[in-house]
Motif scaffolding. Structure first.
Motif, mmCIF file in Angstrom:
data_model
loop_
_atom_site.group_PDB
_atom_site.id
_atom_site.type_symbol
_atom_site.label_atom_id
_atom_site.label_comp_id
_atom_site.label_asym_id
_atom_site.label_seq_id
_atom_site.Cartn_x
_atom_site.Cartn_y
_atom_site.Cartn_z
ATOM 1 N N GLN A 2 0.806 -1.212 0.000
ATOM 2 C CA GLN A 2 0.000 0.000 0.000
ATOM 3 C C GLN A 2 0.838 1.260 0.000
ATOM 4 O OE1 GLN A 2 -2.924 -0.020 3.085
ATOM 5 N NE2 GLN A 2 -4.061 -1.676 2.160
ATOM 6 N N GLN A 57 -4.106 -3.917 -8.205
ATOM 7 C CA GLN A 57 -4.398 -3.508 -6.834
ATOM 8 C C GLN A 57 -3.327 -2.554 -6.319
ATOM 9 O OE1 GLN A 57 -7.246 -4.491 -5.250
ATOM 10 N NE2 GLN A 57 -6.722 -3.054 -3.640
ATOM 11 N N ALA A 60 -3.810 0.826 -7.814
ATOM 12 C CA ALA A 60 -4.934 1.505 -7.166
ATOM 13 C C ALA A 60 -4.516 2.113 -5.828
ATOM 14 C CB ALA A 60 -6.090 0.527 -6.971
ATOM 15 N N PHE A 61 -3.688 1.399 -5.073
ATOM 16 C CA PHE A 61 -3.190 1.939 -3.801
ATOM 17 C C PHE A 61 -2.349 3.191 -4.032
ATOM 18 C CE2 PHE A 61 -3.472 -2.529 -1.864
ATOM 19 C CZ PHE A 61 -4.655 -2.239 -1.229
ATOM 20 N N LYS A 64 -4.569 6.049 -4.798
ATOM 21 C CA LYS A 64 -5.237 6.505 -3.582
ATOM 22 C C LYS A 64 -4.316 7.412 -2.766
ATOM 23 C CE LYS A 64 -7.363 4.825 0.653
ATOM 24 N NZ LYS A 64 -7.694 3.654 1.464
ATOM 25 N N LEU A 65 -3.044 7.048 -2.660
ATOM 26 C CA LEU A 65 -2.097 7.902 -1.947
ATOM 27 C C LEU A 65 -1.961 9.257 -2.637
ATOM 28 C CD1 LEU A 65 0.781 5.439 -1.009
ATOM 29 C CD2 LEU A 65 -0.816 6.561 0.536
ATOM 30 N N TYR A 67 -4.196 10.742 -4.499
ATOM 31 C CA TYR A 67 -5.439 11.474 -4.268
ATOM 32 C C TYR A 67 -5.453 12.093 -2.872
ATOM 33 C CZ TYR A 67 -10.378 12.387 -3.503
ATOM 34 O OH TYR A 67 -11.566 12.992 -3.196
ATOM 35 N N ASN A 68 -4.988 11.325 -1.889
ATOM 36 C CA ASN A 68 -4.946 11.851 -0.524
ATOM 37 C C ASN A 68 -3.974 13.022 -0.402
ATOM 38 O OD1 ASN A 68 -6.883 10.112 0.454
ATOM 39 N ND2 ASN A 68 -5.399 8.582 1.113
ATOM 40 N N ASN A 111 0.263 8.997 -10.677
ATOM 41 C CA ASN A 111 -0.522 10.185 -10.419
ATOM 42 C C ASN A 111 -0.018 11.357 -11.258
ATOM 43 O OD1 ASN A 111 -2.419 9.427 -8.125
ATOM 44 N ND2 ASN A 111 -0.458 8.642 -7.460
#
Length: 117
Positions: A2, A57, A60-61, A64-65, A67-68, A111
């Motif tokens: 992750q 997967q 995707a992690f 997500k990082l 995006y955060n 990203n």
């Protein structure tokens, strides 16, 4: 998985172990696959087992990082990363920073967008 990009070779090894587990292979003896692996990786509602592809997967992690980092500017870990890498304008300006960590390189790899953070 992750927080860093898992190398392709490791993803392939994990996929191979999962396939051997599902097909019941033991001690290096492989059994015949009765269903396509792509079918097994489909959601249960589509007739698959819902097994996820490790590399997808992991991507995707990483997204997500990213995006955060872009949206949750009040959390401590985001503030630390923003301060360390000098993120003021956009993420794309920080990508080519020569002394960046492996974690940072993993995050920015998936990203690459031009919107302002």
């Amino acid at each position: 998985m992750q927080s860093i990009m898992v190398p392709k070779g490791i993803c392939d090894s994990i996929k191979e172990m999962a396939r051997q587990l599902i097909w019941g292979a033991s001690e290096g003896k492989q059994k015949i696959a009765l269903v396509w692996w792509d079918t097994i990786c489909q959601p249960r509602s589509c007739g698959g087992l819902g097994i996820r592809c490790v590399s997808d997967q992991n991507k995707a992690f990483m997204m997500k990082l990213g995006y955060n980092i872009a949206t949750k500017t009040d959390t401590l870990w985001v503030r630390v990363l923003r301060a360390k890498y000098g993120i003021n304008e956009s993420l794309s300006e920080c990508i080519m920073w020569s002394r960046s960590s492996f974690v940072w390189k993993s995050i920015v790899k998936y990203n690459l967008y031009r919107e302002k953070i």
